[in-house]
Design an enzyme around this catalytic site. Structure first.
Site, mmCIF file in Angstrom:
data_model
loop_
_atom_site.group_PDB
_atom_site.id
_atom_site.type_symbol
_atom_site.label_atom_id
_atom_site.label_comp_id
_atom_site.label_asym_id
_atom_site.label_seq_id
_atom_site.Cartn_x
_atom_site.Cartn_y
_atom_site.Cartn_z
ATOM 1 N N ASP A 1 0.818 -1.216 0.000
ATOM 2 C CA ASP A 1 0.000 0.000 0.000
ATOM 3 C C ASP A 1 0.851 1.265 0.000
ATOM 4 O O ASP A 1 2.078 1.207 0.140
ATOM 5 C CB ASP A 1 -0.969 -0.014 1.201
ATOM 6 C CG ASP A 1 -0.299 -0.460 2.507
ATOM 7 O OD1 ASP A 1 0.934 -0.393 2.600
ATOM 8 O OD2 ASP A 1 -1.027 -0.867 3.432
ATOM 9 N N ASN B 1 -7.560 -2.885 14.200
ATOM 10 C CA ASN B 1 -8.972 -3.138 13.864
ATOM 11 C C ASN B 1 -9.098 -4.273 12.843
ATOM 12 O O ASN B 1 -10.132 -4.448 12.222
ATOM 13 C CB ASN B 1 -9.628 -1.861 13.319
ATOM 14 C CG ASN B 1 -8.984 -1.384 12.018
ATOM 15 O OD1 ASN B 1 -8.045 -2.002 11.512
ATOM 16 N ND2 ASN B 1 -9.494 -0.298 11.471
ATOM 17 N N HIS C 1 -7.278 -4.579 10.065
ATOM 18 C CA HIS C 1 -6.993 -4.294 8.657
ATOM 19 C C HIS C 1 -5.738 -5.030 8.203
ATOM 20 O O HIS C 1 -4.823 -5.277 8.987
ATOM 21 C CB HIS C 1 -6.939 -2.785 8.357
ATOM 22 C CG HIS C 1 -5.774 -2.021 8.873
ATOM 23 N ND1 HIS C 1 -5.904 -0.981 9.777
ATOM 24 C CD2 HIS C 1 -4.448 -2.088 8.593
ATOM 25 C CE1 HIS C 1 -4.715 -0.461 10.020
ATOM 26 N NE2 HIS C 1 -3.810 -1.120 9.314
ATOM 27 N N GLU D 1 -9.618 -1.701 5.213
ATOM 28 C CA GLU D 1 -10.264 -1.412 6.490
ATOM 29 C C GLU D 1 -11.533 -2.259 6.626
ATOM 30 O O GLU D 1 -12.018 -2.829 5.635
ATOM 31 C CB GLU D 1 -10.630 0.084 6.533
ATOM 32 C CG GLU D 1 -9.447 1.024 6.480
ATOM 33 C CD GLU D 1 -8.684 1.125 7.815
ATOM 34 O OE1 GLU D 1 -8.818 0.226 8.668
ATOM 35 O OE2 GLU D 1 -7.959 2.117 7.993
HETATM 36 C C1 GLP Z 1 -0.349 0.307 8.506
HETATM 37 C C2 GLP Z 1 -0.020 -0.482 7.251
HETATM 38 C C3 GLP Z 1 -0.375 -1.936 7.426
HETATM 39 C C4 GLP Z 1 0.242 -2.441 8.710
HETATM 40 C C5 GLP Z 1 -0.342 -1.713 9.866
HETATM 41 C C6 GLP Z 1 0.159 -2.189 11.223
HETATM 42 O O1 GLP Z 1 -1.678 0.666 8.589
HETATM 43 N N1 GLP Z 1 -0.663 -0.006 6.098
HETATM 44 O O2 GLP Z 1 0.072 -2.669 6.304
HETATM 45 O O3 GLP Z 1 0.004 -3.817 8.834
HETATM 46 O O4 GLP Z 1 0.003 -0.352 9.700
HETATM 47 O O5 GLP Z 1 1.309 -1.473 11.547
HETATM 48 P P1 GLP Z 1 2.226 -1.748 12.789
HETATM 49 O O6 GLP Z 1 3.069 -2.893 12.396
HETATM 50 O O7 GLP Z 1 3.013 -0.469 12.942
HETATM 51 O O8 GLP Z 1 1.357 -2.029 13.945
#
Ligand code: GLP
Length: 255
Positions: A63, A145, A147, A152
């Protein structure tokens, strides 16, 4: 389940390096966020001593924020350069991150409305994945949440790469990656759940107590678009790497 985030990073890095060993031209789906940082650190440390590690590897990021130029320090392309691309011998033409500014599309068709340019960029990204034969192994973080990538709650299970609105909780969680006072983008381009499920293998990484609730819900197994990660139950080859803190609410420790 592994003991802690360090062990999780070690296991994830070993998995990724093994995937390259088995197929030096492997096509990888790659995540951002805090969780994979240790994995990238270990991969970089290993590949420094094996300079041809990434020579034929193709990578596709999950992304990118809409509206952030690639050079912006908060962009996921910048993140990838800082933590992986600048330190391994991956070729420029083999590393792909969706472009949240659709720069190339707009260069070719400057009069295109921005939304249409984003739509074309997403279609181009899907086609680029198909053109190399699809994703072999995709590594995923887990949002609090549920995702995955930036899909989302409410994202259709068959969704493809597209522009999405981010949940307020996601923007709040990601604000730490932006300087104080700078607005966090509220939209992103993301591979769809359908795109991710077509990867031949998936590896999910979740570490820390903040992920405990999401891990419990994932383990429960009910597939619902309210909880995007639950779609992983529809895949035939998923490895979920969780540390003790993330698993604490899910698994009972023997007394
Ligand atoms: C962002 C990214 C996701 C990732 C998520 C969790 O939203 N787009 O791909 O999995 O964060 O991030 P973290 O590893 O910092 O908790």
């Amino acid at each position: 389940m592994v003991k802690d985030a360090a062990e999780l990073s070690r296991r994830a890095a070993a998995d990724l390096l093994d995937a390259i060993d088995r197929d030096p031209a492997v096509v990888l789906g790659l995540p951002t966020g805090n969780t994979p940082l240790g994995m990238y650190r270990r991969v970089v440390a290993t590949c420094r001593h094996a300079p041809r590690c990434f020579r034929d590897v193709r990578t596709f990021n999950l992304d990118e924020y809409v509206g952030l130029p690639a050079e912006h320090p908060g962009s996921y392309r910048s993140y990838m350069r800082r933590h992986l691309f600048d330190h391994v011998d991956v070729r420029c033409e083999n590393m792909s991150v969706p472009d949240g500014t659709a720069r190339e599309v707009l260069r070719q068709a400057p009069d295109l409305p921005f939304e249409e340019a984003l739509r074309r960029e997403c279609a181009r990204y899907e086609a680029a994945i198909q053109a190399v034969g699809g994703l072999d192994v995709t590594y995923l973080g887990l949002g609090q949440n549920g995702h995955i990538a930036f899909n989302e709650p409410g994202s259709p299970l068959g969704s493809r790469t597209r522009a999405v609105e981010l949940a307020p909780s996601t923007c709040a969680a990601n604000a730490r990656h932006f300087p104080p006072g700078e607005p966090v983008p509220q939209r992103a381009l993301t591979m769809g759940i359908g795109t991710i499920l077509e990867s031949r293998r998936l590896v999910v990484l979740a570490a820390g107590a903040a992920k405990a609730e999401a891990v419990t819900r994932l383990a429960r197994g009910e597939v619902t678009d309210d909880f995007p990660a639950s779609a992983l139950h529809l895949h035939w080859d998923v490895t979920v790497l969780v540390d003790e803190a993330a698993a604490a609410a899910t698994f009972r420790r023997p007394s």
